[in-house]
Enzyme design. Structure first.
Site, PDB file in Angstrom:
ATOM      1  N   HIS A 121       0.866  -1.254   0.094  1.00 65.50           N
ATOM      2  CA  HIS A 121      -0.150   0.031   0.103  1.00 65.50           C
ATOM      3  C   HIS A 121       0.998   1.166   0.060  1.00 65.50           C
ATOM      4  CE1 HIS A 121      -2.763   2.938   1.997  1.00 65.50           C
ATOM      5  NE2 HIS A 121      -3.606   2.218   1.767  1.00 65.50           N
ATOM      6  N   ASP A 198       2.803  -4.899   8.106  1.00 63.03           N
ATOM      7  CA  ASP A 198       1.617  -3.862   7.971  1.00 63.03           C
ATOM      8  C   ASP A 198       0.488  -4.813   8.043  1.00 63.03           C
ATOM      9  OD1 ASP A 198      -0.587  -2.714   7.059  1.00 63.03           O
ATOM     10  OD2 ASP A 198       0.426  -1.737   5.503  1.00 63.03           O
ATOM     11  N   GLN A 201      -4.666  -5.331   6.654  1.00 63.30           N
ATOM     12  CA  GLN A 201      -5.618  -6.268   5.877  1.00 63.30           C
ATOM     13  C   GLN A 201      -5.677  -7.572   6.591  1.00 63.30           C
ATOM     14  OE1 GLN A 201      -7.917  -5.641   3.794  1.00 63.30           O
ATOM     15  NE2 GLN A 201      -7.095  -3.056   3.503  1.00 63.30           N
ATOM     16  N   LYS A 224     -10.907  -1.387  10.243  1.00 61.63           N
ATOM     17  CA  LYS A 224     -10.743  -2.540   9.184  1.00 61.63           C
ATOM     18  C   LYS A 224     -11.378  -3.870  10.007  1.00 61.63           C
ATOM     19  CE  LYS A 224      -7.572  -0.695   6.078  1.00 61.63           C
ATOM     20  NZ  LYS A 224      -8.043  -0.211   5.023  1.00 61.63           N
ATOM     21  N   CYS A 362      -4.526   2.578  -3.785  1.00 60.05           N
ATOM     22  CA  CYS A 362      -3.513   3.027  -3.147  1.00 60.05           C
ATOM     23  C   CYS A 362      -2.365   1.938  -3.356  1.00 60.05           C
ATOM     24  CB  CYS A 362      -3.502   3.257  -1.654  1.00 60.05           C
ATOM     25  SG  CYS A 362      -4.788   4.531  -1.244  1.00 60.05           S
TER      26      CYS A 362
HETATM   27  N1  PMP Z   1      -1.764  -0.629   4.687  1.00 60.35           N
HETATM   28  C1  PMP Z   1      -2.740  -1.591   4.117  1.00 60.35           C
HETATM   29  C2  PMP Z   1      -2.312  -2.981   3.525  1.00 60.35           C
HETATM   30  C3  PMP Z   1      -4.104  -0.850   4.028  1.00 60.35           C
HETATM   31  O1  PMP Z   1      -5.105  -1.623   3.417  1.00 60.35           O
HETATM   32  C4  PMP Z   1      -4.314   0.378   4.489  1.00 60.35           C
HETATM   33  C5  PMP Z   1      -5.751   0.973   4.395  1.00 60.35           C
HETATM   34  N2  PMP Z   1      -6.382   0.703   2.987  1.00 60.35           N
HETATM   35  C6  PMP Z   1      -3.369   0.930   4.964  1.00 60.35           C
HETATM   36  C7  PMP Z   1      -2.174   0.679   5.186  1.00 60.35           C
HETATM   37  C8  PMP Z   1      -3.509   2.339   5.709  1.00 60.35           C
HETATM   38  O2  PMP Z   1      -4.346   2.071   6.476  1.00 60.35           O
HETATM   39  P1  PMP Z   1      -5.182   3.476   7.422  1.00 60.35           P
HETATM   40  O3  PMP Z   1      -5.609   4.363   6.392  1.00 60.35           O
HETATM   41  O4  PMP Z   1      -6.228   2.924   8.330  1.00 60.35           O
HETATM   42  O5  PMP Z   1      -3.991   4.430   8.284  1.00 60.35           O
END
Ligand code: PMP
Length: 404
Positions: A121, A198, A201, A224, A362
């Site tokens: 991401h 991270d 997910q 999430k 993203c």
């Molecule tokens: N890493 C991953 C794999 C994600 O899916 C997301 C959210 N789409 C994020 C980081 C960022 O999370 P947040 O917007 O809650 O900080």
């Protein structure tokens, strides 16, 4: 016994209509829905004990402090961290990653290398690029194959005594791939590198064990996993959290302040400057309790059935291609219809009450790899049903007819 009809009753939002049709919410990888049990905790906080924590002698402040720290303990137990003070409550995954990236800026030097996976991401790419710009360290990428799996033989070659940090997501938000983080962590440790995973997910689908993984840092977002937005957690091994400098200065994170010298508070407060998202933290704990009451094994099994069913049904549509065909994946299906822009498919599905995400999710490097502008992404949670999958499939067929 997993009873999806009963579970759905916990989620008031699932009763609503969108464009005159019952909502079918398949954008869970972006944000999950919130059960009444968590909504009640939020209402209770603002109705009965809203106040600032940690320094108050009055009853409300003590109640709020107790509940906030109890939530930290719940999160500690859930992730099996050795100590509650290894859980830093953050504003979310992005905040946790930036906190670590900022801390490492004083520890890295030229010639040091940072490895990041091709499946990341943007929030797990950009902070490391900024860190490299600051320190002169080099960012190297662990590549992926056409199934969306990391090429581990190249990872082995990239690792060296210069590798200081490895960053990888546990599960890819764009493709659903489950990465082999156990192997990634143990191999990084062999060369003395630290690993940040991270888990944004992964946490909605499984229960990661910090001590068993022996991971250095792990980050997640409450929104999430049935909790509110704007709150999350950073797990860090005690030794690392002690070594890293504070991220932000302010109230809460100090021991003593004078104009000559300031000393910092002990963990976890050293990394929690300012008034935190108190209600959010308490609700995060409630969300973790809610998901555990359903049970992560039951969740994983049910979601896998949905994934297999949806994959088989969608693939029956001529000209539909799924991106992300890893052997190990969670309930995320990224797809495109030949010759049709994903945005158009998503817009038509919304008219039918079906919420999917379209675009690059993203994760532009993944889209560039497949040479596509983006995908339509349907991501399932444990409260989705086979009947909803059927409506999605017929909706995609309709969209195809209208757009061809
Ligand atoms: N890493 C991953 C794999 C994600 O899916 C997301 C959210 N789409 C994020 C980081 C960022 O999370 P947040 O917007 O809650 O900080």
């Amino acid at each position: 016994m997993f009873n999806v009809d009963k579970i759905r009753q916990d989620f008031p939002i699932l009763q609503r209509q969108v464009n005159g049709k019952p909502l079918i919410y398949l954008d869970n990888a972006a944000t999950s829905q919130t059960p009444q049990q968590v909504i009640d905790v939020i209402v209770d906080y603002y109705s009965h004990y809203n106040s600032n924590i940690h320094r108050g002698v009055h009853t409300l402040s003590q109640e709020a402090t107790d509940k906030y720290e109890a939530a930290r303990n719940t999160i500690q137990k859930h992730f099996n961290a050795k100590h509650a003070y290894e859980i830093i409550l953050t504003a979310g995954t992005t905040h946790g990653i930036n906190l670590i990236a900022s801390g490492f800026s004083s520890l890295l030097k030229k010639d040091d290398e940072i490895l990041v996976s091709a499946l990341e991401h943007h929030s797990n790419i950009v902070p490391w690029q900024m860190l490299c710009e600051k320190t002169g360290a080099t960012l190297k990428v662990i590549p992926m194959n056409m199934d969306g799996e990391l090429v581990m033989s190249v990872y082995d070659k990239l690792l060296s005594k210069n590798t200081k940090l490895v960053f990888v997501n546990h599960i890819s938000n764009a493709l659903g791939t489950i990465n082999p983080i156990e192997e990634i962590i143990s191999k990084a440790h062999e060369v003395g590198a630290a690993v940040l995973v991270d888990g944004a997910q992964a946490c909605p689908h499984l229960k990661p064990d910090m001590q068993a993984l022996d991971v250095d840092f792990y980050v997640a977002s409450a929104h999430k996993m049935c909790g509110p937005t704007g709150v999350g957690m950073l797990y860090g091994k005690e030794a690392w959290l002690k070594k890293l400098p504070p991220y932000q200065g302010g109230g809460e994170m100090i021991a003593e302040v004078s104009f000559e010298k300031t000393t910092y508070a002990d963990l976890p407060h050293k990394f929690e400057a300012g008034t935190p998202n108190i209600c959010g933290g308490i609700a995060f704990g409630a969300a973790v309790d809610y998901m555990n009451a359903i049970g992560f094994e039951a969740i994983a099994k049910y979601e896998h059935e949905l994934l297999d069913y949806a994959t088989a049904e969608l693939l029956k549509i001529e000209g539909l291609k799924i991106f992300g065909t890893a052997k190990e994946k969670t309930s995320v299906i990224s797809f495109n219809l030949e010759g049709i822009h994903p945005y158009d498919v998503g817009t038509l599905l919304d008219k039918m009450g079906i919420a999917v995400r379209t675009g690059h999710h993203c994760a532009q490097p993944i889209m560039n790899f497949f040479n596509i502008p983006g995908t339509v992404r349907a991501s399932f949670a444990f409260y989705n049903t086979k009947a909803e999958v059927d409506t999605l499939v017929s909706g995609v067929k309709k969209a195809k007819m209208m757009l061809s």
